[in-house]
Design an enzyme around this catalytic site. Structure first.
Site, mmCIF file in Angstrom:
data_model
loop_
_atom_site.group_PDB
_atom_site.id
_atom_site.type_symbol
_atom_site.label_atom_id
_atom_site.label_comp_id
_atom_site.label_asym_id
_atom_site.label_seq_id
_atom_site.Cartn_x
_atom_site.Cartn_y
_atom_site.Cartn_z
ATOM 1 N N GLU A 34 5.288 -14.282 -1.425
ATOM 2 C CA GLU A 34 4.723 -14.627 -0.118
ATOM 3 C C GLU A 34 3.238 -14.313 -0.200
ATOM 4 O O GLU A 34 2.821 -13.153 -0.075
ATOM 5 C CB GLU A 34 5.398 -13.814 0.995
ATOM 6 C CG GLU A 34 6.875 -14.100 1.158
ATOM 7 C CD GLU A 34 7.167 -15.457 1.756
ATOM 8 O OE1 GLU A 34 6.212 -16.167 2.134
ATOM 9 O OE2 GLU A 34 8.353 -15.815 1.849
ATOM 10 N N CYS B 99 -1.275 -13.132 7.301
ATOM 11 C CA CYS B 99 -1.190 -14.286 6.397
ATOM 12 C C CYS B 99 -1.032 -15.574 7.200
ATOM 13 O O CYS B 99 -1.342 -16.663 6.700
ATOM 14 C CB CYS B 99 -0.046 -14.116 5.408
ATOM 15 S SG CYS B 99 1.538 -13.752 6.164
#
Length: 509
Positions: free
Chosen positions: A261, A295
């Site tokens: 990720e 993010c």
């Protein structure tokens, strides 16, 4: 500032950063956790040496078989108890997250709630680790697929979500029958220790062995040890694309499994049919929430020329109303960046914007004065740019929102959105059904997350979380993300008493 919370979480001024449960040990260097809120030290943590790491792996290796032997619903019960412990300590842990990382207290509470939610999800999943049955082409044969635990799952997490992302991995990995080893961020080591202590209480209360949940503390070298270690069956790494590429290369070299990720460069497309109020609300929270250190933070706002001036004016007005300061005080919208290195990256990005010909619509810079002693508070910035600027193609972990004009069809806007290396989160603001459906089609967003009339930031536990391209391709949290923590096996059972072969092959002896 949070002495009471630290005491409640059983955190001492000096902590050992290596644990296999009730056992705590460390022989490495001392890390100092400093709060970006006020610049004060939270605690000292003794990092893990190579010898500590080997000790953890040996204990985890011994524990993995006994944990996998426990029925999955019983493993789910352990995770349920962990969720209950988190409910009881939500306030204290949420405040620690806020103080050590710098996000608002409400966001800290929200992060702990994500931990609770994934525990609830995992408890249900523990009774649904399903396989599939299919018909064999051979008579009196049965075929099916099932899933088994991998063994040891290594988790590498980042500072911006110091507890939730670990829990996403940990809760599912545990109910799937794996033991876990966690390398939390060296920038938020006290959060890591607090979580381990809470889970260790549950494991001890149930008289379970050491090594089911372990932590190691350290920097990049520790991450490399984990990535290169064939005893770790899956490495789940969250962080920058640069870090992820290094992890992926090392894991692939040993033919291991990785779940990545990584970076995001997330955009909201604002069409001529957008609701302006929804647009501004989504864009502002997405850009300045967690000081732009998610993010999924909104980096780019791609706006149709017909409403560009209205959107720009509304955003600039909204930014004048932002309150920047101590994130533990509820009236403040924006807290600090994590450290001085992040501040330098922010300042370098502002310079690069102007060097490439961009225009700052709001003033940037470091905020000075009383209450900002950590020197980690910066002014959120809106910048008019072109999408091809080098700086726009990068991910800067800071509250910088790039405003980009587009003309013509929605296809043009989608082309702009998709023309970056990252592919995590995306959104479109429109009241036009055709535009919404086109954005969600195979011709539309190339991101792992695509939203309509909500922003890029934030995700629900029930859906799989992750992205494409340089975001890494991994999926965590809900849906069927549990499968990555297990190995898949196809089984065929012959109950015929003869030996018919597949595809009608005969082999007479």
């Amino acid at each position: 500032m949070i002495k009471k919370e630290l005491t409640s979480l059983n955190i001492s001024p000096i902590e050992r950063g290596t644990s296999t449960g009730e056992q705590w040990f460390s022989a490495g260097e001392i890390l100092v956790s400093t709060s970006p809120v006020d610049g004060n030290d939270i605690g000292h943590v003794c990092a893990s040496s190579r010898e500590d790491y080997e000790r953890v792996l040996n204990i985890a290796f011994e524990a993995k078989r006994s944990w996998a032997d426990i029925p999955a619903p019983r493993r789910g019960e352990i995770v349920r108890q962990f969720g209950e412990k988190l409910r009881a300590r939500k306030s204290e842990l949420g405040k620690l997250v806020s103080y050590e990382m710098g996000k608002s207290y409400q966001e800290g509470l929200g992060e702990v709630q994500e931990m609770i939610d994934i525990c609830d999800f995992a408890v249900g999943q523990s009774r649904q680790l399903y396989g599939f049955t299919m018909h064999s082409e051979r008579p009196a044969h049965r075929m099916y697929e099932q899933y088994h635990p991998l063994g040891i799952v290594g988790i590498i997490s980042a500072f911006n979500f110091p507890v939730a992302v670990w829990a996403w991995n940990a809760a599912l990995a545990l109910v799937c029958g794996n033991v876990i080893i966690w390398k939390g961020s060296e920038k938020t080591p006290v959060c890591t220790i607090a979580c381990q202590k809470i889970l260790a209480e549950v494991l001890a209360d149930n008289e379970l062995p050491e090594g089911i949940s372990s932590i190691c503390t350290g920097g990049a070298d520790l991450g490399r040890w984990m990535a290169a270690d064939p005893r770790i069956d899956l490495v789940s790494a969250t962080g920058s694309t640069r870090m992820g590429k290094e992890v992926a290369t090392m894991v692939a070299a040993r033919l291991g499994k990785s779940l990545l990720e990584l970076g995001g460069n997330n955009a909201i497309i604002v069409t001529a049919h957008a609701d302006l109020k929804l647009t501004v609300s989504a864009a502002v929270f997405g850009a300045v929430g967690t000081a732009g250190q998610r993010c999924t933070s909104t980096r780019r706002l791609i706006v149709h020329k017909d409403i560009y001036n209205k959107v720009r004016a509304a955003l600039v007005d909204a930014y004048t109303q932002l309150k920047i300061g101590n994130p533990l005080e509820s009236q403040n919208h924006v807290g600090p960046l994590i450290d001085h290195q992040a501040v330098e990256s922010y300042l370098a990005a502002l310079k690069e914007i102007e060097d490439e010909g961009g225009h700052l619509l709001t003033e940037g810079g470091i905020i000075q004065g009383e209450g900002y002693g950590s020197k980690c508070y910066v002014k959120p910035v809106i910048a008019e740019v072109a999408n091809h600027y080098r700086i726009v193609q990068k991910e800067t972990f800071a509250p910088i929102l790039y405003l980009i004009r587009y003309e013509g069809s929605l296809e043009n806007a989608v082309t702009i959105q998709n023309s970056v290396a990252q592919g995590l989160s995306s959104a479109i603001m429109t009241t036009n059904l055709h535009e919404a459906e086109y954005f969600l089609s195979h011709k539309g967003s190339d991101c792992g997350i695509a939203n309509v009339n909500i922003g890029t930031s934030g995700a629900e536990i029930g859906g799989a979380f992750g992205g494409e391209k340089e975001t890494g391709g991994g999926r965590e949290s809900g849906s069927d993300a549990w499968k990555v923590y297990m190995r898949r096996q196809t089984n065929t059972i012959n109950y015929s008493g003869t030996m018919p072969l597949a595809q009608g092959i005969t082999f007479n002896l």
